[in-house]
Scaffold this active site. Sequence first.
Site, short mmCIF file in Angstrom:
data_model
loop_
_atom_site.label_atom_id
_atom_site.label_comp_id
_atom_site.label_asym_id
_atom_site.label_seq_id
_atom_site.Cartn_x
_atom_site.Cartn_y
_atom_site.Cartn_z
CE LYS A 179 -14.36 -0.95 -22.98
NZ LYS A 179 -13.18 -1.80 -22.71
N GLY A 230 -7.38 6.76 -23.35
CA GLY A 230 -6.81 5.72 -24.22
C GLY A 230 -6.01 6.38 -25.33
CB SER A 231 -4.59 4.98 -28.39
OG SER A 231 -5.75 4.44 -28.99
CB THR A 232 -4.43 9.93 -30.46
OG1 THR A 232 -3.88 10.66 -29.35
CG2 THR A 232 -4.96 10.92 -31.49
CD GLU A 252 -7.55 13.94 -19.96
OE1 GLU A 252 -6.47 14.18 -20.55
OE2 GLU A 252 -8.19 14.81 -19.36
CB CYS A 286 -0.69 9.43 -21.17
SG CYS A 286 -1.05 10.00 -19.51
CD GLU A 382 1.42 7.44 -26.64
OE1 GLU A 382 0.47 6.95 -27.27
OE2 GLU A 382 1.30 7.94 -25.52
P1 NAD Z 1 -6.87 2.01 -26.39
O1 NAD Z 1 -7.31 3.26 -27.04
O2 NAD Z 1 -6.49 0.85 -27.21
O3 NAD Z 1 -7.96 1.48 -25.36
C1 NAD Z 1 -8.48 2.30 -24.33
C2 NAD Z 1 -9.87 1.79 -23.97
O4 NAD Z 1 -10.76 1.99 -25.07
C3 NAD Z 1 -9.95 0.31 -23.65
O5 NAD Z 1 -10.84 0.12 -22.57
C4 NAD Z 1 -10.52 -0.28 -24.93
O6 NAD Z 1 -11.20 -1.50 -24.72
C5 NAD Z 1 -11.49 0.80 -25.33
N1 NAD Z 1 -11.91 0.80 -26.74
C6 NAD Z 1 -11.33 0.16 -27.79
N2 NAD Z 1 -12.01 0.43 -28.92
C7 NAD Z 1 -13.03 1.26 -28.58
C8 NAD Z 1 -14.06 1.92 -29.32
N3 NAD Z 1 -14.18 1.78 -30.63
N4 NAD Z 1 -14.91 2.72 -28.65
C9 NAD Z 1 -14.79 2.91 -27.32
N5 NAD Z 1 -13.83 2.31 -26.57
C10 NAD Z 1 -12.95 1.50 -27.19
O7 NAD Z 1 -5.66 2.49 -25.45
P2 NAD Z 1 -4.65 1.59 -24.63
O8 NAD Z 1 -3.73 0.96 -25.61
O9 NAD Z 1 -5.43 0.74 -23.67
O10 NAD Z 1 -3.88 2.70 -23.77
C11 NAD Z 1 -2.70 3.31 -24.17
C12 NAD Z 1 -2.98 4.71 -24.68
O11 NAD Z 1 -3.67 5.47 -23.69
C13 NAD Z 1 -1.71 5.48 -24.98
O12 NAD Z 1 -1.86 6.17 -26.20
C14 NAD Z 1 -1.62 6.47 -23.83
O13 NAD Z 1 -0.87 7.63 -24.11
C15 NAD Z 1 -3.06 6.75 -23.57
N6 NAD Z 1 -3.26 7.28 -22.23
C16 NAD Z 1 -3.62 8.58 -22.07
C17 NAD Z 1 -3.76 9.13 -20.80
C18 NAD Z 1 -4.14 10.55 -20.60
O14 NAD Z 1 -4.58 10.88 -19.50
N7 NAD Z 1 -4.04 11.41 -21.59
C19 NAD Z 1 -3.53 8.32 -19.68
C20 NAD Z 1 -3.17 6.99 -19.88
C21 NAD Z 1 -3.04 6.48 -21.16
#
Ligand code: NAD
Length: 478
Positions: A179, A230-232, A252, A286, A382
């Site tokens: 997804k 995704g985000s923390t 991650e 990230c 961040e």
């Molecule tokens: P996000 O957390 O908003 O979304 C990430 C994914 O999670 C998307 O596919 C989103 O649709 C999905 N999602 C949203 N709500 C959800 C829920 N309740 N349950 C399950 N999935 C859900 O993150 P973003 O804004 O797309 O990405 C940016 C963030 O990702 C930044 O904080 C960045 O640092 C982090 N990131 C981390 C790494 C790493 O490897 N550590 C790599 C890339 C990005």
Amino acid sequence: MSANPKVMQGVEPEFKLVIDGKLVDGAATLDVVNPATGKVFTTCARADKAQLDAAVASAKAAFPAWSATSIETRRQALLKIADALSARIPEFAKLLTEEQGKPLAHAAGELGGAVAMLHAFAAMDLPDKVLRDDARETIIQRHAPLGVIAAITPWNFPIVLLMIKVAPALLAGNTVVAKPAPTTPLTTLLFGELCAQILPPGVLNVIVDQNDLGGFLTTHPDVAKVAFTGSTATGRKVMASVASTIKRVTLELGGNDAAIVLDDVNVKETAAKIFQGAMVNSGQVCLAIKRVYVPDAMYEEMCAELAALANAHVVGDGLDAATQMGPLQNKVQFEKVKEFLEDARVNGKIIAGGKALDRDGFFIAPTIVRDIPDGARLVQEEQFGPVLPVLKYSDLNDAIARVNASEYGLGGTVWGKDTKRAVDVAQRIASGTVWVNKHLELPPDIPFGGAKQSGFGTEMGQEGLEEFTQSRIVNIAK
Ligand code: NAD
């Protein structure tokens, strides 16, 4: 593997869901915005809960046969996918630039990284390990696949972050429901379509949502593991929701990585590397450098160098060959970064950039901020955008303490001519990865994972592969 016949005939791809090996219309459609224009440039299929359930059911049904294949068969499948993707890099790269915003050369680089990831995992193995073999007993450790993996990815590196999950998951004998983030669904859908021509039905499914189906995936009783990037903030929700079924999970998450500059560097050379590490992908990495700590005596020169680099950086549409930095990926992030600019204006001194560009699309000028206190939002949080705070230090131990005073612990860099001293400093940074005199090299065979609230578990490397397996001990009496 032939190229996508629809594309060969000049017909635009339709960006359908991939469920049970078939391309499926969504229950609804989703508009996809080009961040360089701020306008919708295409639509794609969007799933509802019933289609999510169908995707999980098809992955579950495909699991017994796929997991019973030899690892050699699965290795060959990964190599076929790598070849098919490799043959279509220009097409995928253009689409990635259109949906994500990054310069075309960087998009092609991300695709190259994805192909390399497939090759790297295809070269790995999961041999049985004999833990004991004596007169009394033989004890063997196996690495059994887990079942259905939910691969949830963000919008900054949609393809390479997908591959970090899909390649090891499939090699280990799992099936997958992927997804993507709703603002970058297209390359993932096209990848799913490509795989549907190679893999048995149900082995890799792709669904698209509008940030509304993630929770159903992470609580679904037939999903064995969630591999999430995704985000923390979202990571916390994922961790809470997998608890209901004790799913395996890798997270991650976000970072607020610091660069520590030591007092023996060449400032000009180091500034160029730090600038690149902060601004690549418009700061939406990230592991981007998100704050810089510089010795007192070098502060003026470092600030001036970084500002000059920012002023010379070419910002524009990623499809334009001259562009060095594209737009922010989406409107929400664009608005968030503007808030950080406001914080910088109030609490610090902006010496380059500092504003959105006066044009359509989500463009922010590369921004350097000095004389900002540690407590400011731009330093604490961040920013995930091209806005870099430069901080001064007079005592190295104090600087290290300030770097470590963060809920994050993803990466970091140390820059110093005396490598031994730089390594000593690196060892005191509480992060999962620290680079010395370089940045952002992530070899696929080297494990990667965050400390503190930057993550949980490991991706990449042999460890990353084994996270997609269940250790199974077979203890045999003689
Ligand atoms: P996000 O957390 O908003 O979304 C990430 C994914 O999670 C998307 O596919 C989103 O649709 C999905 N999602 C949203 N709500 C959800 C829920 N309740 N349950 C399950 N999935 C859900 O993150 P973003 O804004 O797309 O990405 C940016 C963030 O990702 C930044 O904080 C960045 O640092 C982090 N990131 C981390 C790494 C790493 O490897 N550590 C790599 C890339 C990005």
